[in-house]
Design an enzyme around this catalytic site. Structure first.
Site, short mmCIF file in Angstrom:
data_model
loop_
_atom_site.label_atom_id
_atom_site.label_comp_id
_atom_site.label_asym_id
_atom_site.label_seq_id
_atom_site.Cartn_x
_atom_site.Cartn_y
_atom_site.Cartn_z
N GLU A 40 0.92 -1.06 -0.02
CA GLU A 40 0.03 0.15 0.08
C GLU A 40 0.90 1.29 -0.09
O GLU A 40 1.81 1.44 0.86
CB GLU A 40 -1.02 0.02 1.39
CG GLU A 40 -1.51 1.40 1.48
CD GLU A 40 -2.72 1.77 0.26
OE1 GLU A 40 -2.41 2.85 -0.50
OE2 GLU A 40 -3.46 0.83 -0.05
N GLY A 45 -5.93 0.52 4.39
CA GLY A 45 -7.36 0.19 4.39
C GLY A 45 -8.09 0.79 3.30
O GLY A 45 -9.16 0.63 2.96
N GLY A 46 -7.30 1.29 2.50
CA GLY A 46 -7.98 2.17 1.07
C GLY A 46 -8.65 3.56 1.46
O GLY A 46 -8.35 4.00 2.34
N CYS A 48 -11.78 4.08 1.34
CA CYS A 48 -13.15 4.34 2.14
C CYS A 48 -12.96 4.82 3.45
O CYS A 48 -13.86 5.67 3.93
CB CYS A 48 -13.64 2.92 2.17
SG CYS A 48 -15.42 3.10 3.10
N HIS A 449 -44.25 -0.99 15.23
CA HIS A 449 -44.63 0.28 14.76
C HIS A 449 -44.07 1.20 16.01
O HIS A 449 -44.15 0.55 17.26
CB HIS A 449 -46.14 0.18 14.90
CG HIS A 449 -47.00 1.67 14.85
ND1 HIS A 449 -46.91 2.23 13.94
CD2 HIS A 449 -47.40 2.21 16.05
CE1 HIS A 449 -47.66 3.55 14.11
NE2 HIS A 449 -47.83 3.39 15.54
#
Length: 466
Positions: A40, A45-46, A48, A449
């Site tokens: 890298e 972690g890129g 994102c 609900h």
């Protein structure tokens, strides 16, 4: 070069790039005892967790808090007039990123992945030379190589644009002062998300796009409502407008000259953001020396199992031409992992859900109504205003609607949600679609609900009982 390869270190699996697919492949294969190396050059972690999905949503949430602050009287709170400190906004984002990087580092270590910080370039088949960040170099070879180099923001050759040093999403996320006037080039996902966020912080915002509207692939009723919502937040639009030239410098004073059916116009601003598309990171990494071919768009050529034209080499994520979403890259990881294990998963026909993280969100899966009409596909339409989903009334966020297309066999062909929490409504619909269930499976559920998911019961009940 031959001698350097002879002196190389060999791994079972070598991954170039630590984006979503690459990192999950490294963690999974490493945990199984494979000798795995991952190279890298910058973002652990890129993109994102560092400069894209998560940081931008962090900023968008801060902008929503600013929006709420201007509505305090509506909730019975009497506080001083709120203001925005972009330095604090940035630090909140940075703190999240630091924590995410720490999580990634621990996962690489715990799964016995050799994480190598440096610039990797192919020097032969399944052989990569790495210029190390700390100096020196290493040559690595492997039985299997996976390319996960991602993509970057496209900055066109429009006269003066690059010289103006415009922001991309990377620089936008690092702003510590509020732009007086922000011009955004591009009315796509990134452009719209940042345009609304900055408008809510208090900037004047103008979006320029060459198309006649936002997000050309979306249905007309969706875009009409979305554009109205963004305009109400203070975002101004210039559609059908081509940028002819740019002058000045983003961050101080910039001028954008456009032409449209009404003639020529000059817009002045303090900041300029370019959000006109993505370019795959496939240049300058020696793919040709590894026998890896590219497509006409510059993406790595892959088959349905993400195999490249080179034996033993896969490509995943943005660089392989997969839809530019982190969740699709995660599915790329599953496809390659299954292939390595002797299984067979493919990209063909897979679901591609997506969410535009404006506020409210726009979420979609499956067939669009405009596409169904064009392709003459028979369908029944059901549509429900978000105001009919009673949870939205408790939130004071009733804008938007739900819509679905139902086929002749009662299966769901497509689903769109524009409204509060729209992204969270996708999964149940996706599950029904992937399982081939009729819409009645959702209609007949007993749903708590008041929740937003209850809206699916109302939506599909409006088709009548069968």
């Amino acid at each position: 070069m031959a001698s350097s390869i002879m002196d190389s270190e060999h791994f079972e699996v070598l991954i170039l790039g630590s984006g979503e697919a690459g990192k999950y492949l490294s963690w999974t294969l490493g945990s199984e005892g494979k000798r795995v190396a991952l190279v890298e050059r910058r973002y652990i972690g890129g993109s994102c967790p560092n400069i894209a999905c998560l940081p931008s949503k962090n900023i968008i949430h801060s902008a929503k808090v600013a929006w709420y602050a201007r509505r305090l009287n509506e909730f019975g709170m009497k506080l001083p007039e709120p203001g925005v400190d972009m330095g604090v906004v940035r630090e909140r984002k940075r703190a999240m990123v630091r924590a995410l990087i720490d999580v990634h580092n621990k996962r690489f270590a715990s799964n016995h992945v050799e994480f190598i910080c440096g610039e990797g370039v192919f020097v032969g088949p399944r052989a990569i030379s790495v210029a190390l960040q700390q100096g020196g170099s290493r040559v690595l070879t492997a039985d299997t190589v996976i390319v996960s180099t991602g993509s970057r923001a496209t900055v066109s050759d429009t006269p003066g644009l690059r010289a103006s040093e415009p922001m991309t999403h990377v620089e936008e996320l690092e702003l510590d002062t509020l732009p007086e006037h922000l011009i955004v080039l591009g009315a796509g996902y990134i452009g719209l998300e940042f345009a609304q966020a900055m408008a809510r912080f208090g900037s004047k915002v103008t979006v320029i796009d060459r198309n006649s509207r936002c997000l050309a692939h979306e249905d007309e009723d969706v875009i009409t409502e979305l554009t109205r919502m963004l305009s109400a937040d203070g975002v101004a639009f210039k559609f059908d407008s081509a940028v002819e030239s740019v002058s000045g410098r983003s961050g101080s004073a910039v001028e954008v000259r456009i032409s449209n059916p009404d003639g020529k116009e000059s817009l002045k601003a303090t900041h300029l953001l370019v959000a006109t598309g993505r370019t795959p990171n496939t240049e300058g990494i020696g793919l040709e020396r590894a026998g890896i071919d590219l497509t006409d768009t510059g993406h790595i050529k892959v088959d349905a199992s993400l195999k490249t034209t080179a034996e033993g080499v896969f490509a995943v994520g943005d660089c392989a031409g997969s839809p530019n979403f982190t969740h699709i890259a995660y599915d790329d990881y599953r496809i390659v992992y299954d292939e390595l294990k002797g299984g067979r998963r493919v990209t063909t026909g897979r679901q591609v859900p997506y969410v535009l993280f404006t506020d409210p969100e726009l979420a979609h899966i499956g067939l669009h109504e405009d596409d169904a009409k064009r392709r003459k596909i028979s369908y029944r339409l059901t549509k429900l205003p978000m105001a009919a989903v009673l949870r939205t009334r408790t939130l004071g966020e009733t804008e938007g609607f739900l819509k679905a297309l139902i086929g002749d066999d009662d299966r769901i062909l497509g689903f769109t949600a524009l409204g509060a929490g729209a992204g969270e409504l996708l999964a149940p619909v996706q599950l029904a679609m992937s399982a081939g269930l009729p819409y009645t499976a959702l209609r007949d559920l007993i749903v708590t609900h008041p929740t937003l998911t209850e809206g699916l019961v109302y939506l599909f009940s409006s088709l009548g009982q069968k």
